[in-house]
Design a protein around this motif. Structure first.
Motif, mmCIF file in Angstrom:
data_model
loop_
_atom_site.group_PDB
_atom_site.id
_atom_site.type_symbol
_atom_site.label_atom_id
_atom_site.label_comp_id
_atom_site.label_asym_id
_atom_site.label_seq_id
_atom_site.Cartn_x
_atom_site.Cartn_y
_atom_site.Cartn_z
ATOM 1 N N GLU A 1 30.130 7.034 53.288
ATOM 2 C CA GLU A 1 31.230 7.771 52.651
ATOM 3 C C GLU A 1 30.809 8.248 51.253
ATOM 4 O O GLU A 1 31.091 9.385 50.860
ATOM 5 N N VAL A 2 30.093 7.394 50.525
ATOM 6 C CA VAL A 2 29.615 7.800 49.196
ATOM 7 C C VAL A 2 28.722 9.032 49.334
ATOM 8 O O VAL A 2 28.861 10.004 48.585
ATOM 9 N N SER A 3 27.840 9.006 50.325
ATOM 10 C CA SER A 3 26.918 10.135 50.436
ATOM 11 C C SER A 3 27.652 11.410 50.862
ATOM 12 O O SER A 3 27.321 12.504 50.403
ATOM 13 N N VAL A 4 28.689 11.275 51.694
ATOM 14 C CA VAL A 4 29.505 12.439 52.053
ATOM 15 C C VAL A 4 30.184 13.008 50.800
ATOM 16 O O VAL A 4 30.202 14.221 50.567
ATOM 17 N N LEU A 5 30.714 12.126 49.966
ATOM 18 C CA LEU A 5 31.396 12.578 48.755
ATOM 19 C C LEU A 5 30.420 13.289 47.815
ATOM 20 O O LEU A 5 30.760 14.307 47.208
#
Ligand code: IPE
Ligand code: MG
Length: 227
Positions: free
Chosen positions: A57-61
């Protein structure tokens, strides 16, 4: 800006779909701010604590941050928006840091709307980094700071303190946002999820704000005398 995940979950979509929709809301609220003559808009996009989310999720953000900067910079320029990103920028990848630097530089002469994205930001971090700068100044022979001097070392020293805080998504807390600067802000909490927060909801928040009496410690009678 809270509620992207729940917005997606309610539609049986992955959380990322909620974050993408959230970016659209950002665009809407920037436009609505300009239309309402607001000069400073600060968005809490990613907190120091959000690094604790699952890595994917961090990398998507982060990817969304990059693509939004790339996609939106022309529109920001057309609309006279000056962009600043405030927070622990060094925790981002070099490519994102470069994009941020370029966008800040390109938009540096715009004056219509000062848009600040607080990213990898935490209010306590901000206060501590200000204290560290002041301690270094003091050690080098400086004087003890007063409130104004302290505030000049905070990362949003370029902006006046916020008049209105809007928190979407149902929580009633500040969650380590601009904790120093919010001392006298009017706090507007709404259950509406960020992707659903549109011009209409924004107008309702502004209307609510306009009816507040801002006393800054004075009495109501004193204010009426000043008017
Ligand atoms: C806010 O939405 C976006 C960020 C913090 C990046 P959330 O991701 O917190 O959405 P909910 O709270 O799970 O609904
Ligand atoms: Mg949340």
């Amino acid at each position: 800006m809270d509620g992207n995940g729940r917005w997606a979950k309610a539609r049986h979509l992955p959380r990322v779909a909620g974050h993408s929709r959230g970016v659209e809301t950002v665009r809407t609220i920037i436009e609505a701010s300009i239309a309402n003559g607001i000069e400073y808009l600060s968005l809490f996009a990613f907190s120091s604590e959000n690094w604790r989310r699952p890595a994917d999720e961090v990398s998507v953000l982060m990817r969304l941050f990059v693509s939004s900067l790339q996609k939106e910079i022309e529109a920001l320029m057309r609309n006279g928006v000056r962009l600043r990103v405030v927070g622990q920028i060094h925790s981002f990848e070099p490519s994102l840091r470069d994009l941020i630097a370029q966008a800040q530089e390109r938009s540096a002469h715009n004056t219509r709307l000062h848009l600040t994205i607080c990213a990898s930001y935490g209010g306590r971090w901000d206060i501590v980094q200000a204290a560290q700068h002041l301690a270094a100044e003091f050690a080098a022979g400086g004087t003890l700071p007063d409130e104004a001097n302290f505030a000049r070392h905070l990362s949003m020293s370029f902006a006046p303190d916020p008049d209105l805080l809007i928190r979407t998504g149902g929580e009633r807390r500040i969650s380590n946002f601009l904790i120093w600067q919010l001392a006298y802000a009017e706090l507007f909490f709404t259950d509406v999820l960020w992707p659903d927060f549109q011009g209409e909801q924004f107008a309702a928040a502004l209307k609510w704000y306009a009816q507040r009496e801002r006393r800054f410690g004075r009495t109501s009678e004193q204010l009426q005398r000043i008017e």
